[in-house]
Design a protein around this motif. Structure first.
Motif, short mmCIF file in Angstrom:
data_model
loop_
_atom_site.label_atom_id
_atom_site.label_comp_id
_atom_site.label_asym_id
_atom_site.label_seq_id
_atom_site.Cartn_x
_atom_site.Cartn_y
_atom_site.Cartn_z
N SER B 238 59.55 27.75 49.68
CA SER B 238 59.22 29.00 48.99
C SER B 238 60.49 29.79 48.69
N SER B 240 63.47 28.53 48.10
CA SER B 240 64.18 27.86 47.02
C SER B 240 63.54 28.16 45.67
N ILE B 241 62.20 28.09 45.62
CA ILE B 241 61.52 28.37 44.36
C ILE B 241 61.76 29.81 43.93
N LEU B 245 63.46 31.28 40.50
CA LEU B 245 62.67 32.18 39.66
C LEU B 245 63.36 33.53 39.49
#
Lengths: 255, 256
Positions: B238, B240-241, B245
């Motif tokens: 989470s 990393s995402i 983003l």
């Protein structure tokens, strides 16, 4: 005698599973109440509700006559400063040496200087039969029995009025279990504290209890003086204290 | 099973997570502003995040700088090469690759460690023990990590920028035959304030995100070793995402 802790009609469900179902109990000042009951009967949840780690769905929990359900963070912290707790797995902070574990409530809770707190931690360790040299070890270097002793020392270091014991003898050999029971009785007497313990070890219960209460399916089904537990006349209690597989209590084999 | 029911359940579970996380983040941030503060613990986390991440971040940066220089040089004519290689390395490192790659490396190193440590404390009742000793776990466990994450990552990225540009310089002067003086002056010409500042701002946000995710998944882990393992994975994935983003969102805010 005044009641130190009073629970009235406390209920708690997790999803569809009802764990406490209108539980009422009271502990008098200076008394030692032991709650017995099988796994999953709601013993641990009861303790956690009183401490405020779990919020009950309904009911009232009073400490010294004051309602504690819905206390704000700061008031809760003030209330908890009068509590001590020995956790089932001791729950020692493994990043801190033993003495800092014992002194934790003194340093963080009461703001006592580290040097003085360390001296008091060593004194408390002596009370549970551990030498000052143990203070510099880390919890992972201790045996299970020693961890329990350190946990006990941590629970009593702040000289609390109320102490909770969560399965104090689980996972110990019978001799060490008896040592811990003796220490509990001695420390509680020294402090004059009110205690609430949960266990399913009957020899431990009869040793540390003034009164015993039995929990079954989230309700109190029996309460009385510790010596009466062996001939209570209650089928459920009889089955439990004598450890029989047959009887009115059906162990849930599937949760 | 009804397909719509399935979709609905997944969506509701997602919303629950988002709500739970938002609450967690708000409570944690509000505790950052209120005493007591645990300076000793904050300092320890700063050393853990800032100092001990230097080798990983440094290695990532130097190879990234070198590869940037190598790739760029092959795309330009020999005359324009010196100036454009220096420019692309300086821009790329300070604006994008410095913060993003350092963020991802630290997410793997620190986010995982936070989730595992706090998760283990949670499942062994150490977090409950903190409560009973009149210590707020948010203040004791979460706040030091948030502060350390948000302050140390910009410093790490500053170091990564310097090392990355140095990597480009080393490759440019040894392998591509650029002059030392020419490369350095070209780098200075193309380094801009806004590029560096945007990169460091990104780093502060990423540091906060990494620490928030590590602490959130740690504190909400349950069910023994498996639960802690899951929390660790979720924390890294989470974070990393969210880094990738938010990197887009922040770039849009700074440069669009």
């Amino acid at each position: 005698m005044t009641d130190k802790i009073t629970l009235e009609n406390v209920s708690k469900s997790f999803g569809r599973k009802t764990v406490l179902d209108g539980l009422s109990l009271s502990v008098e000042k200076g008394q030692s109440l032991v709650i017995i009951g099988g796994s999953g009967s709601g013993k641990s949840v009861t303790l956690k509700c009183i401490l405020g780690l779990i919020h009950p769905d309904r009911g009232s929990i009073k400490v010294d006559g004051r309602e504690t359900v819905g206390l704000s963070g700061r008031e809760r912290a003030r209330m908890l400063s009068r509590f001590g707790m020995l956790f089932q797995g001791a729950a020692l902070f493994d990043s801190l040496p033993v003495w800092e574990n014992v002194a934790f409530g003194l340093i963080e809770g009461q703001g006592i200087r580290r040097k003085e707190a360390r001296d008091r931690a060593v004194d408390t360790l002596a009370q549970v039969g551990l030498g000052a040299d143990v203070g510099d070890l880390f919890p992972s270097e201790l045996s299970g029995g020693m961890q329990k002793r350190v946990g006990l020392a941590r629970a009593i270091a702040t000289r609390p009025e109320i102490i909770f014991f969560d399965e104090p003898t689980t996972g110990l050999d019978p001799i060490m279990a008896d040592v811990i029971n003796d220490l509990i009785v001695k420390c509680v007497k020294d402090l004059g504290a009110t205690t609430l313990s949960i266990t399913h070890d009957m020899s431990s219960a009869s040793k540390i209890a003034d009164r015993i209460a039995m929990l079954y399916q989230g309700r109190m089904i029996w309460e009385g003086p510790a010596k009466d537990v062996w001939n209570s006349g209650n089928d459920y209690v009889d089955q439990f204290v004598h450890g029989r597989a047959d009887g009115p209590i059906r162990m849930a084999l599937r949760a | 099973m009804n397909l719509l029911a399935l979709v609905g359940r997944v969506f509701l579970a997602f919303l629950t997570q988002v709500g739970q996380f938002t609450l967690f983040a708000l409570v944690s941030l509000s505790h950052c502003l209120r005493p007591p503060f645990y300076l000793r613990l904050t300092a320890r986390q700063m050393i853990e995040i800032g100092y001990y991440s230097l080798p990983v971040v440094g290695l990532t940066a130097i190879f990234t700088g070198m590869v940037l220089a190598l790739q760029t040089s092959s795309g330009f004519s020999e005359l324009a090469a010196e100036s454009s290689v220096a420019m692309i390395v300086a821009w790329g490192m300070t604006r994008e690759l410095g913060p993003v790659l350092a963020g991802l490396m630290v997410a793997g190193r620190i986010g995982a460690a936070m989730a595992a440590e706090i998760g283990t404390m949670k499942v062994t009742e150490q977090v409950d023990a903190l409560y009973t000793l009149s210590t707020n776990p948010y203040k004791y466990l979460v706040v030091p990590r948030l502060i350390a994450g948000a302050t140390m990552l910009p410093l790490l990225v500053l170091v990564a920028d310097i090392i990355g540009i140095f990597g480009g310089y080393v490759l440019g002067t040894t392998k591509l035959g650029f002059s030392e003086h020419g490369y350095i002056s070209a780098t200075w010409r193309h380094l801009e304030f806004i590029g560096v500042v945007s990169g460091l701002t990104k780093a502060a946000v990423f540091g906060l995100v990494i620490a928030l995710m590590g602490c959130y998944h740690g504190i909400h882990s349950r069910g023994g070793a498996q639960g802690v393992g899951k929390a660790t994975t979720n924390a890294v994935v989470s974070a990393s995402i969210l880094i990738l983003l938010l990197n887009y969102v922040l770039t849009e805010m700074f440069f669009a």
